[in-house]
Design an enzyme around this catalytic site. Structure first.
Site, mmCIF file in Angstrom:
data_model
loop_
_atom_site.group_PDB
_atom_site.id
_atom_site.type_symbol
_atom_site.label_atom_id
_atom_site.label_comp_id
_atom_site.label_asym_id
_atom_site.label_seq_id
_atom_site.Cartn_x
_atom_site.Cartn_y
_atom_site.Cartn_z
ATOM 1 N N TYR A 152 -14.169 10.960 -19.620
ATOM 2 C CA TYR A 152 -14.487 9.553 -19.361
ATOM 3 C C TYR A 152 -15.643 9.490 -18.342
ATOM 4 C CZ TYR A 152 -13.967 4.835 -17.582
ATOM 5 O OH TYR A 152 -14.212 3.562 -17.180
ATOM 6 N N ASP B 208 -5.674 13.166 -18.642
ATOM 7 C CA ASP B 208 -5.916 11.735 -18.786
ATOM 8 C C ASP B 208 -5.398 11.372 -20.181
ATOM 9 O OD1 ASP B 208 -6.972 9.241 -19.402
ATOM 10 O OD2 ASP B 208 -8.771 9.533 -18.188
ATOM 11 N N LYS C 70 -5.980 -0.101 -20.264
ATOM 12 C CA LYS C 70 -6.194 0.068 -21.699
ATOM 13 C C LYS C 70 -4.895 -0.217 -22.470
ATOM 14 C CE LYS C 70 -10.146 1.102 -20.079
ATOM 15 N NZ LYS C 70 -10.599 2.464 -19.818
ATOM 16 N N ARG D 249 0.829 -1.222 0.000
ATOM 17 C CA ARG D 249 0.000 0.000 0.000
ATOM 18 C C ARG D 249 0.857 1.263 0.000
ATOM 19 N NH1 ARG D 249 -1.947 2.614 4.162
ATOM 20 N NH2 ARG D 249 -1.942 0.799 5.533
HETATM 21 C C1 LIG Z 1 -11.025 3.186 -18.723
HETATM 22 C C2 LIG Z 1 -10.690 4.605 -18.568
HETATM 23 C C3 LIG Z 1 -10.538 5.172 -17.296
HETATM 24 C C4 LIG Z 1 -10.771 4.405 -16.017
HETATM 25 O O1 LIG Z 1 -9.864 3.396 -15.865
HETATM 26 P P1 LIG Z 1 -10.123 2.054 -14.994
HETATM 27 O O2 LIG Z 1 -8.854 1.322 -15.140
HETATM 28 O O3 LIG Z 1 -11.314 1.377 -15.578
HETATM 29 O O4 LIG Z 1 -10.408 2.502 -13.601
HETATM 30 C C5 LIG Z 1 -10.194 6.508 -17.236
HETATM 31 N N1 LIG Z 1 -10.015 7.254 -18.340
HETATM 32 C C6 LIG Z 1 -10.166 6.746 -19.577
HETATM 33 C C7 LIG Z 1 -9.973 7.620 -20.765
HETATM 34 C C8 LIG Z 1 -10.507 5.402 -19.732
HETATM 35 O O5 LIG Z 1 -10.674 4.908 -20.970
#
Ligand SMILES: *Cc1c(COP(=O)(O)O)cnc(C)c1O
Length: 384
Positions: free
Chosen positions: A102, A174, A199, A48
């Site tokens: 998102y 992001d 992703k 953690r």
């Molecule tokens: C999937 C996604 C997230 C969230 O990610 P998780 O791993 O599902 O928590 C945030 N931003 C974008 C652009 C995403 O495609």
């Protein structure tokens, strides 16, 4: 080695591994311990605390990819996003967020911020003027996401960072959709890069993880909040992610090339009303995308002609799977109105340009001839 900067594939394969000094194995050993003996009171290793051997090693690879001093990894993209945002905001502070975000981030803002007394504004569009209009004396953070989900709109990173720097505001991006292969926002002086590593970093639809890359100073600030919120990940996942990152450039390059081919094909198909892909000259922000991206990514979206049912079209596909997630080596499609953006009201969806016939297409590494054949056979069945 006497070389200033390593090539991208070399970073992916070599930076941030752990040498197997015991057996000289080719890959990093995995350390699953949650307990480490003190041989120095200053070192407290604990999962953690985000400082196990595998976590620390992987953070070096991610920092190298985003060209930052440091990085942290989390149990999900949302853990990375929520922890980072909360570490920069306290009661009475204000954050400016871009309009198209998102879905999970959008819900986090709407549902959690009022509990903390954090103020927020969404820009009315992606023009820099809209960002300017939202700024207040108590604005501490500007948060962007480009290319955005699902319409692949592009936000001007240089304009956003110039605006923020002039007012001592921290910028967060992001960077999930582009991945560090197609976009390194630090080149435009954006402060903090966040990824859903679920992703493109993971890339095989088998890992849930998140990452943040920024300066040493900001990483320390985020870390102080991270250990309280507890969004850490298993060392097995860390190890899987290290393996995945070794091929990220190969995968993402292939996906980006395939997406451009598919976008061109879809644009020439008379059954398709509109295609959204930043690599197309017809895309509203094509010039800006060319300026700030190294490749246009593996995501695109399109609208079927009126009268062709989007759900039926996807049901008839044989190779391309309907799927909530994205960025895997296999191609997937999704209907945002009934899936990723289903929690938004019809008005909010309309506001963001998300129609019922819109399909988001995550292009994989298959041969595009096979993907085209699949789309053709589905349309043939529906139109006959
Ligand atoms: C999937 C996604 C997230 C969230 O990610 P998780 O791993 O599902 O928590 C945030 N931003 C974008 C652009 C995403 O495609």
């Amino acid at each position: 080695m006497n070389k200033k900067s390593l090539g991208i594939n070399t970073i992916c394969t070599h930076v941030g591994g752990i040498d197997d000094t015991q057996f000289k194995g080719a890959i990093s050993p995995i350390y699953m311990s949650t307990s480490y003996a003190f041989d120095d009171v200053a070192i407290k290793r604990y999962p953690r605390y985000l400082n196990t051997p595998n976590q620390e090693a992987l953070c070096k690879k991610i920092a190298a990819l985003e060209k930052t001093e440091s990085a942290l990894i989390f149990g999900s993209g949302m853990a990375a996003i929520s922890t980072t945002i909360l570490s920069f905001l306290k009661q009475g502070d204000h954050i400016v967020l871009q309009q198209t975000l998102y879905g999970g981030t959008y819900n986090f803002v709407l549902e959690e911020f009022k509990k903390f007394g954090i103020e927020y504004s969404f820009t009315k569009d992606l023009d820099i003027i809209s960002f300017k209009e939202c700024i207040q004396p108590n604005t501490k953070v500007i948060y962007v996401e480009t290319p955005s989900n699902p319409l692949l709109t592009i936000t001007d990173l240089q304009a956003v960072s110039d605006l923020a720097k002039s007012k001592d505001i921290v910028t967060i991006i992001d960077n999930t959709f582009a991945s560090p292969i197609n976009q390194t926002p630090i080149d435009f002086r954006i402060d903090i890069m966040i990824h859903s590593a679920t992703k493109y970093m993971g890339g095989h639809s088998d890992i849930l993880a998140g990452a943040v890359a920024t300066t040493n100073e900001f990483i320390e600030k985020i870390w102080n909040t991270a250990i309280n919120l507890g969004g850490s990940l298993s060392d097995f996942t860390v190890w899987m992610l290290e393996r995945s990152l070794k091929t990220m450039n190969l995968r993402v390059k292939c996906q980006s090339e395939n997406a451009l081919k598919m976008a061109n094909y879809l644009e020439s198909n008379p059954n398709i009303a509109k295609v959204y892909y930043p690599g197309l000259e017809s895309h509203l922000n094509h010039e800006l995308a060319k300026k700030q991206m190294k490749g246009f990514g593996g995501m695109l979206s399109f609208e079927l002609n009126e009268g062709i049912d989007a759900v039926e079209f996807q049901r008839k596909l044989q190779l391309i799977k309907p799927s909530m997630s994205l960025a895997g080596v296999e191609s997937t499609m999704l209907n945002p109105a009934v899936a990723s953006h289903a929690l938004l009201s019809p008005e909010e969806r309309a506001n963001q340009g998300i129609t019922d016939g819109l399909i988001r297409f995550s292009v994989g590494i298959e041969e595009t001839e096979d993907l085209i054949a699949d789309i053709e056979q589905s349309l043939e069945q529906i139109l006959k």
